[in-house]
Design a protein around this motif. Sequence first.
Motif, PDB file in Angstrom:
ATOM      1  N   SER A 159       0.809  -1.287   0.052  1.00 16.82           N
ATOM      2  CA  SER A 159       0.120   0.087   0.138  1.00 16.82           C
ATOM      3  C   SER A 159       1.153   1.099  -0.176  1.00 16.82           C
ATOM      4  CB  SER A 159      -0.929  -0.118   1.292  1.00 16.82           C
ATOM      5  OG  SER A 159      -0.194  -0.133   2.507  1.00 16.82           O
ATOM      6  N   VAL A 160       2.241   1.255   0.470  1.00 17.65           N
ATOM      7  CA  VAL A 160       3.012   2.395   0.384  1.00 17.65           C
ATOM      8  C   VAL A 160       3.945   2.174  -0.491  1.00 17.65           C
ATOM      9  CG1 VAL A 160       2.383   2.551   2.822  1.00 17.65           C
ATOM     10  CG2 VAL A 160       4.483   1.572   2.299  1.00 17.65           C
ATOM     11  N   GLN A 161       4.318   1.122  -1.254  1.00 13.78           N
ATOM     12  CA  GLN A 161       5.613   0.939  -2.124  1.00 13.78           C
ATOM     13  C   GLN A 161       5.317   2.034  -3.225  1.00 13.78           C
ATOM     14  OE1 GLN A 161       7.565  -1.872  -2.186  1.00 13.78           O
ATOM     15  NE2 GLN A 161       8.962  -0.545  -3.479  1.00 13.78           N
ATOM     16  N   GLY A 162       6.768   2.821  -3.208  1.00 10.89           N
ATOM     17  CA  GLY A 162       6.535   3.969  -4.477  1.00 10.89           C
ATOM     18  C   GLY A 162       6.364   4.941  -3.915  1.00 10.89           C
ATOM     19  N   ARG A 163       5.864   5.155  -2.631  1.00 13.97           N
ATOM     20  CA  ARG A 163       5.310   6.420  -2.028  1.00 13.97           C
ATOM     21  C   ARG A 163       6.027   6.689  -0.588  1.00 13.97           C
ATOM     22  NH1 ARG A 163       0.492   7.202   0.206  1.00 13.97           N
ATOM     23  NH2 ARG A 163       0.066   5.128   0.327  1.00 13.97           N
ATOM     24  N   PHE A 164       6.468   5.879  -0.037  1.00 12.09           N
ATOM     25  CA  PHE A 164       7.148   5.860   1.272  1.00 12.09           C
ATOM     26  C   PHE A 164       8.575   5.460   1.031  1.00 12.09           C
ATOM     27  CE2 PHE A 164       3.471   5.561   4.513  1.00 12.09           C
ATOM     28  CZ  PHE A 164       2.806   6.418   3.689  1.00 12.09           C
ATOM     29  N   THR A 165       9.583   5.930   1.493  1.00 15.20           N
ATOM     30  CA  THR A 165      11.101   5.678   1.824  1.00 15.20           C
ATOM     31  C   THR A 165      11.505   5.816   3.032  1.00 15.20           C
ATOM     32  OG1 THR A 165      11.321   6.764  -0.465  1.00 15.20           O
ATOM     33  CG2 THR A 165      13.136   6.398   0.634  1.00 15.20           C
ATOM     34  N   VAL A 166      12.266   4.858   3.462  1.00 11.18           N
ATOM     35  CA  VAL A 166      13.063   4.688   4.827  1.00 11.18           C
ATOM     36  C   VAL A 166      14.471   5.024   4.601  1.00 11.18           C
ATOM     37  CG1 VAL A 166      13.631   3.224   6.781  1.00 11.18           C
ATOM     38  CG2 VAL A 166      11.325   3.229   5.665  1.00 11.18           C
ATOM     39  N   LYS A 187      22.979   7.877  10.401  1.00 13.86           N
ATOM     40  CA  LYS A 187      23.600   7.523  11.596  1.00 13.86           C
ATOM     41  C   LYS A 187      24.210   8.674  12.540  1.00 13.86           C
ATOM     42  CE  LYS A 187      26.965   4.684  10.350  1.00 13.86           C
ATOM     43  NZ  LYS A 187      28.217   4.477   9.596  1.00 13.86           N
ATOM     44  N   ALA A 188      24.634   9.890  11.948  1.00 11.68           N
ATOM     45  CA  ALA A 188      25.075  11.080  12.960  1.00 11.68           C
ATOM     46  C   ALA A 188      23.952  11.270  13.963  1.00 11.68           C
ATOM     47  CB  ALA A 188      25.356  12.065  11.942  1.00 11.68           C
ATOM     48  N   ASN A 189      22.630  11.294  13.675  1.00  9.85           N
ATOM     49  CA  ASN A 189      21.654  11.693  14.599  1.00  9.85           C
ATOM     50  C   ASN A 189      20.826  10.424  15.256  1.00  9.85           C
ATOM     51  OD1 ASN A 189      21.529  14.887  14.340  1.00  9.85           O
ATOM     52  ND2 ASN A 189      21.456  14.381  11.986  1.00  9.85           N
ATOM     53  N   ASN A 190      21.725   9.390  15.012  1.00 16.25           N
ATOM     54  CA  ASN A 190      20.770   8.248  15.633  1.00 16.25           C
ATOM     55  C   ASN A 190      19.315   7.899  15.348  1.00 16.25           C
ATOM     56  OD1 ASN A 190      21.017   5.655  17.031  1.00 16.25           O
ATOM     57  ND2 ASN A 190      20.710   6.521  18.822  1.00 16.25           N
ATOM     58  N   ALA A 191      19.096   8.208  14.035  1.00 16.56           N
ATOM     59  CA  ALA A 191      17.584   8.232  13.764  1.00 16.56           C
ATOM     60  C   ALA A 191      17.387   7.263  12.446  1.00 16.56           C
ATOM     61  CB  ALA A 191      17.272   9.770  13.385  1.00 16.56           C
ATOM     62  N   VAL A 192      16.088   7.099  12.433  1.00  9.23           N
ATOM     63  CA  VAL A 192      15.523   6.578  11.053  1.00  9.23           C
ATOM     64  C   VAL A 192      14.513   7.218  10.679  1.00  9.23           C
ATOM     65  CG1 VAL A 192      14.595   4.359  10.074  1.00  9.23           C
ATOM     66  CG2 VAL A 192      16.403   4.256  11.749  1.00  9.23           C
ATOM     67  N   TYR A 193      14.382   7.561   9.347  1.00  7.92           N
ATOM     68  CA  TYR A 193      13.301   8.317   8.684  1.00  7.92           C
ATOM     69  C   TYR A 193      12.412   7.564   8.114  1.00  7.92           C
ATOM     70  CZ  TYR A 193      16.582  11.902  10.368  1.00  7.92           C
ATOM     71  OH  TYR A 193      17.527  12.724  10.864  1.00  7.92           O
ATOM     72  N   LEU A 194      11.135   7.973   8.057  1.00  3.67           N
ATOM     73  CA  LEU A 194      10.182   7.578   7.167  1.00  3.67           C
ATOM     74  C   LEU A 194       9.602   8.578   6.283  1.00  3.67           C
ATOM     75  CD1 LEU A 194       8.420   4.968   6.190  1.00  3.67           C
ATOM     76  CD2 LEU A 194       6.592   5.797   7.926  1.00  3.67           C
ATOM     77  N   GLU A 195      10.014   8.780   5.019  1.00  3.81           N
ATOM     78  CA  GLU A 195       9.506   9.870   4.195  1.00  3.81           C
ATOM     79  C   GLU A 195       8.335   9.341   3.397  1.00  3.81           C
ATOM     80  OE1 GLU A 195      13.914  11.658   3.059  1.00  3.81           O
ATOM     81  OE2 GLU A 195      12.082  12.317   2.035  1.00  3.81           O
ATOM     82  N   MET A 196       7.217  10.243   3.464  1.00  6.33           N
ATOM     83  CA  MET A 196       5.774   9.961   2.954  1.00  6.33           C
ATOM     84  C   MET A 196       5.321  10.931   2.074  1.00  6.33           C
ATOM     85  SD  MET A 196       4.192   8.568   6.790  1.00  6.33           S
ATOM     86  CE  MET A 196       3.732  10.380   7.172  1.00  6.33           C
ATOM     87  N   HIS A 197       5.151  10.402   0.764  1.00  3.90           N
ATOM     88  CA  HIS A 197       4.893  11.244  -0.247  1.00  3.90           C
ATOM     89  C   HIS A 197       3.640  10.820  -0.881  1.00  3.90           C
ATOM     90  CE1 HIS A 197       8.835  13.240  -0.315  1.00  3.90           C
ATOM     91  NE2 HIS A 197       9.381  12.022  -0.119  1.00  3.90           N
ATOM     92  N   ASN A 198       2.872  11.841  -1.633  1.00  3.54           N
ATOM     93  CA  ASN A 198       1.587  11.443  -2.189  1.00  3.54           C
ATOM     94  C   ASN A 198       0.588  10.952  -1.084  1.00  3.54           C
ATOM     95  OD1 ASN A 198      -0.260  11.225  -4.254  1.00  3.54           O
ATOM     96  ND2 ASN A 198       0.551   9.493  -4.878  1.00  3.54           N
ATOM     97  N   LEU A 199       0.459  11.410  -0.128  1.00  5.02           N
ATOM     98  CA  LEU A 199      -0.184  10.901   0.952  1.00  5.02           C
ATOM     99  C   LEU A 199      -1.653  10.775   0.512  1.00  5.02           C
ATOM    100  CD1 LEU A 199       1.703  12.413   3.952  1.00  5.02           C
ATOM    101  CD2 LEU A 199       1.336   9.993   3.827  1.00  5.02           C
ATOM    102  N   LEU A 200      -2.566   9.724   1.106  1.00  6.07           N
ATOM    103  CA  LEU A 200      -3.986   9.550   0.925  1.00  6.07           C
ATOM    104  C   LEU A 200      -4.493   9.402   2.448  1.00  6.07           C
ATOM    105  CD1 LEU A 200      -3.163   6.388  -1.477  1.00  6.07           C
ATOM    106  CD2 LEU A 200      -3.640   8.795  -2.132  1.00  6.07           C
ATOM    107  N   PRO A 201      -5.842   9.777   2.283  1.00 12.56           N
ATOM    108  CA  PRO A 201      -6.623   9.741   3.191  1.00 12.56           C
ATOM    109  C   PRO A 201      -6.403   8.541   4.123  1.00 12.56           C
ATOM    110  CG  PRO A 201      -7.978  10.948   1.664  1.00 12.56           C
ATOM    111  CD  PRO A 201      -6.599  10.135   0.945  1.00 12.56           C
ATOM    112  N   GLU A 202      -6.213   7.380   3.416  1.00 11.53           N
ATOM    113  CA  GLU A 202      -6.223   6.175   4.130  1.00 11.53           C
ATOM    114  C   GLU A 202      -4.688   5.790   4.597  1.00 11.53           C
ATOM    115  OE1 GLU A 202      -7.105   6.590   0.800  1.00 11.53           O
ATOM    116  OE2 GLU A 202      -6.500   5.059  -0.277  1.00 11.53           O
ATOM    117  N   ASP A 203      -3.922   6.857   4.504  1.00  3.41           N
ATOM    118  CA  ASP A 203      -2.594   6.605   5.274  1.00  3.41           C
ATOM    119  C   ASP A 203      -2.814   7.431   6.739  1.00  3.41           C
ATOM    120  OD1 ASP A 203      -0.979   7.368   2.265  1.00  3.41           O
ATOM    121  OD2 ASP A 203      -1.155   5.503   3.097  1.00  3.41           O
ATOM    122  N   SER A 204      -3.809   7.894   6.900  1.00  2.00           N
ATOM    123  CA  SER A 204      -4.150   8.425   8.315  1.00  2.00           C
ATOM    124  C   SER A 204      -4.144   7.271   9.480  1.00  2.00           C
ATOM    125  CB  SER A 204      -5.496   9.194   8.346  1.00  2.00           C
ATOM    126  OG  SER A 204      -5.670  10.333   7.458  1.00  2.00           O
TER     127      SER A 204
END
Length: 127
Positions: A61-68, A72-89
């Motif tokens: 459902s998120v393939q092609g729209r979300f990127t992880v 390392k420097a900030n000890n973080a992992v990001y989830l970038e979400m694009h072309n968001l849909l109401p069902e992503d709420s």
Amino acid sequence: QLQASGGGLVQPGGSLRLSCVASGDSLEYHAIGWFRRAPGKEREGVSCTSAMDGELYYADSVQGRFTVSRDKANNAVYLEMHNLLPEDSAVYYCATRANRASRCKIKWSFEPDFANWGQGTLVTVSS
């Protein structure tokens, strides 16, 4: 301790970047899962990323729209979400695998494999 942040209200078609940060441990060596729970629904897997080699899995459902990605420097992992849909709420959570496992399993969204859950962050996609 994990903490997800970056949620908010966004219009359909918009973008958000969620962050997962840890205190007291390095995320560099952990497999990290992202999950979400929409109102009235079961929690579902969004993505899993393995440590080191960057192996990635995404829900269809998120393939092609979300990127992880990892920071390392900030000890973080990001989830970038694009072309968001109401069902992503949903409330979005990050988690590490049990026993400090560094790789995602083939059945990567099996929740009992994840032992350390952060508090979630709410994403609302609405006009």
